[in-house]
Design an enzyme around this catalytic site. Sequence first.
Site, PDB file in Angstrom:
ATOM      1  N   LYS A 225       0.879  -1.178   0.000  1.00 54.89           N
ATOM      2  CA  LYS A 225       0.000   0.000   0.000  1.00 54.89           C
ATOM      3  C   LYS A 225       0.916   1.228   0.000  1.00 54.89           C
ATOM      4  O   LYS A 225       1.392   1.667   1.036  1.00 54.89           O
ATOM      5  CB  LYS A 225      -0.868  -0.029   1.263  1.00 54.89           C
TER       6      LYS A 225
ATOM      7  N   GLU B 254       8.305   2.445  11.858  1.00 55.02           N
ATOM      8  CA  GLU B 254       9.416   3.408  11.761  1.00 55.02           C
ATOM      9  C   GLU B 254       8.765   4.770  11.600  1.00 55.02           C
ATOM     10  O   GLU B 254       8.073   5.000  10.612  1.00 55.02           O
ATOM     11  CB  GLU B 254      10.268   3.136  10.510  1.00 55.02           C
TER      12      GLU B 254
ATOM     13  N   CYS C 145      12.962  11.725   7.167  1.00 59.75           N
ATOM     14  CA  CYS C 145      12.783  11.472   8.592  1.00 59.75           C
ATOM     15  C   CYS C 145      14.090  11.756   9.323  1.00 59.75           C
ATOM     16  O   CYS C 145      14.103  12.176  10.475  1.00 59.75           O
ATOM     17  CB  CYS C 145      12.370  10.035   8.812  1.00 59.75           C
TER      18      CYS C 145
ATOM     19  N   GLU D  21       7.586  17.710  14.203  1.00 62.64           N
ATOM     20  CA  GLU D  21       8.290  17.416  12.951  1.00 62.64           C
ATOM     21  C   GLU D  21       7.692  18.287  11.851  1.00 62.64           C
ATOM     22  O   GLU D  21       6.479  18.231  11.612  1.00 62.64           O
ATOM     23  CB  GLU D  21       8.113  15.930  12.607  1.00 62.64           C
TER      24      GLU D  21
END
Length: 971
Positions: A654, A735, A769, A864
């Site tokens: 996906k 993650e 990230c 973030e």
Amino acid sequence: MTTITGNEHGQDFESRVNELGRELLSRVKPERLIALTPAWWQERLMGWASADPQFRVKLLRFVDVLPSLKTSQAIADHVRQYFRDDGRAPIRLGTGLAGRGVLRPVLSRVVREGVVTMADRFIGGSGPDEALPRLRRLTGDGIGYTIDLLGEAILSEREADVYLERYLALIDTIATGAPTGTSNVAKPNISVKLTALTSHFEPAAPEATCEAVKRRLLPLLRRARERGVFVNVDMEQYRFKDATHVTFADVMLSPEFRDWDGAGIVVQAYLKDATHDIDHLHQLARRRNIPMTVRLVKGAYWDEEVVLAAQEDRDPPVFEEKAATDANFEHCVGLLVAAHPLLRPAFGTHNPRSIAVALAETEAAGLPVGAIEFQMLYGMAEGLRKAIHSMGYQTRVYIPAGEILPGMAYLVRRLLENTSNESWMMHRHEEGDPAELLARPWPSGPEPREVRAFTNEPPAEFNLPQVRTAMDHAIAEVRDRFGGYHPLLLAGAGVETGAWDVVTYPGDPQAVIGWVARATTGSADEAVLNARQAFPAWRGRGATDRAAILRRAAALLSERRLEFAAIEIFESGKTWAEADSDVCEAIDYLRYYALQAERLQGQPVDLGVPGEDNQLLYEGRGVAAVIAPWNFPLAIICGMSSAALAAGCTAILKPAEQSPIIASYFTRLLHEAGVPGGVVQYLPGPGEEAGQHLVEHPGVDLIAFTGSNAVGRSIMEAASIVRPGQRNIKRVVAELGGKNAIIVDDDADLDQAVSGVVASAFGYAGQKCSACSRVVVVEGAYEEFRSRLGAAVQSCVVGPPHDPYTQVPPVVSAEARARIEGYLALGEAEGTMVARTRVNGAGHVVAPHVFENISRDSRLAREEIFGPVLLLFRAHDFEDALDIAMDSDFALTGGLFSRNPRNIAHARREFRVGNLYINRRITGAIVGRQPFGGLRMSGIGDKAGGPDYLLQFMVPRVVTENTMRRGFAAE
Ligand code: NAD
């Protein structure tokens, strides 16, 4: 394979080389040093460094850090840390002094003066004026010079402007101040490094680089021509070579400079393609029909070239054997002599044999003595230079000028050369046996490369023209496919659902790249059913078989790597290098997990004792839903799914809504490699629909998720609920995001720190990230770091990702841009802007920004942002810096720039993030080398690309059999 022939003459020629060499050596007058003078001390230091590799490293590192040490306490502290364990009496004395407070100023003065004197031996003076007396002395003795300016790495346009000004002043100073003569060698002469004339010298884009360099090179050449100064273009690392040649040729063929004979360039004989360079320059000279000087050197970046090539698992561009370089030098000498008078050879070597060959070649060709010249580095092999001069040949010294402390890299390079094992130039020609010194170099051929079970796919060398052309073709071809349709792939068949989602190019949102079928819950159910049915056979196939299929996929992907990279450029807005490294990472995962599966599942682990057979075995967990983000559009989906497949799971892919097309290509590639249609399926669609349905589906056993923290936690929660028909407790691999900090210590190398922070914060517009979003600078380095960082950020090149000159591309979507702009408004309201890049690009462009004076509790400092926004914090000392860096809910990556061994050791222990990087950028983890994954809110910590990752996709089973029957045990 490159064959090196050396010179192509017979025995007579060899005899002549020998005669000339012996004559040369007989003229060398040994220099005797007086005991306890600074020169004598330096000899001892260099002697120790040559004999003791550990001391050599310490000495070079110390010389390197010294310029950044501002106080006597800092110098004393570093002396102690670097040399504490050294047993040599004078060094023990030094470290002893360093321990006593009152003596530190004395020690630090002695050390600084020592290094400055050492530098003085290789450097002409702190600036042109100071160098003038030495230049006069040289020209007075009939020796030429070429002068080069030392400096820091050029990180911004402002710094490049300052560098140009220094060069213009240099030209004026030597044109007026230094005497000139009528001979060619006595003309004022400068050497220039083109990488210093722009802040963005991009090997992948030589034409754009040429234009950028010319903005400063042309004024420099005009001034030089006007003032009668010769300009020599230096060669640097291999990756810069092609762009340097492109620029040189462009200028030399321009109407303005076409008839000018005042410029030359360098060829490096340690390069395997050096002869090609000579051919190319010969052709250039023919086109101009004007003589051009070519300085033939062996090359000064050998260590770096070899190390970088080893890191990238590729053959280095340089010969690894010294004899091969020497032989190639001789071969190049012949080519240059043959190309005279269009090419005017200048031989830059300190090797008596190479010099003798040049003398013999010139003589054999019947060239006059004045047709060639010899060049040597200032402060090296003086005796040899005088000997050549005494034989009537023109000699020239390469003499750098500049503040020694900022120009320390040059000194380190010279020390490296002087203390290397291969170096004989300090003593051997005075003491050595002429037969040995003049022996013909016989390379024994390259050592066979070590064959390793796993090697990383090396990045594409966009510095090479053929690779750039191939990439241009791939981009054009992918562009031709714009507008294609990508159905679901269920059990190997394309399935349409009636709904199509559009994908556009972030660099030009009007451009439709393609249409992707949107999965329904019904199609997700079908995918799970297929995956369940395919699972037992796939699990039963065995690790070796599955690994072979994955390796085939890796090979196919490697063949098509540029095509896949081109798709990423358009779909995800990745720059050339970023797209390429994402594809390399994907190839690595396929190979790495294949190997790990063989390791774990090759055969059951035998835990038996006599009379009892115990076997531990691992097998696939079941059906894996692989839910991926868009920012590493191929690597992450490939990593998670190849781990699942290698382990024996079936996988439903996906992809993220922003990057479904690359995943469609990837799924088809897996099928082509032999993965059955039901084992890997493609199910694109919105996360809240297809994604969530998979997470909640009772037939899914494992969810491999990489993405944001919020979604990751919601998935873990949903996965913990057991639904009707569900047999397994779901395993979630997660993650998640980061808010990563880099600490810049007060003794950091700021050239390295500024470029490392810029690359970490603004590479792929900060949408990683691992990106740096906070930089914490220790007080003593703050002002200078801020100033250089600010200028570097203003100089970033923002543009469309298909243009190889682009450094910072647009962000992925209009929504992402709007979200980041919200944070920028907050930054402007809450803090002070340090720098902003000026942009006028198309697409979803967001200008890189740096803010300071932001509270540690601000949303800006805690959330973030996932865009090109960097916050700068000031710390009183290292402890404080660590405290600020660790003050975050996330702990994914972290970085430190420092040359303080104590602080480095401290950070290794206490800077507890998933991946800590010291003295390098914090992005770009490599499979198998830097297993990747975060702590705290950044993930569960199992490392992708590491030896433990695959276990998450497996279930362990133990089978115990009692093998004893009535007291009888089989062996
Ligand atoms: P995201 O969380 O928005 O989406 C990730 C994936 O989850 C997408 O495929 C999305 O469609 C799907 N999804 C969304 N809602 C879902 C739901 N309710 N149920 C199931 N699936 C759902 O993240 P993104 O914007 O694609 O990626 C950026 C994020 O990923 C950043 O936070 C970044 O730090 C993180 N990231 C982490 C790593 C790492 O290795 N730690 C690597 C890359 C990206």
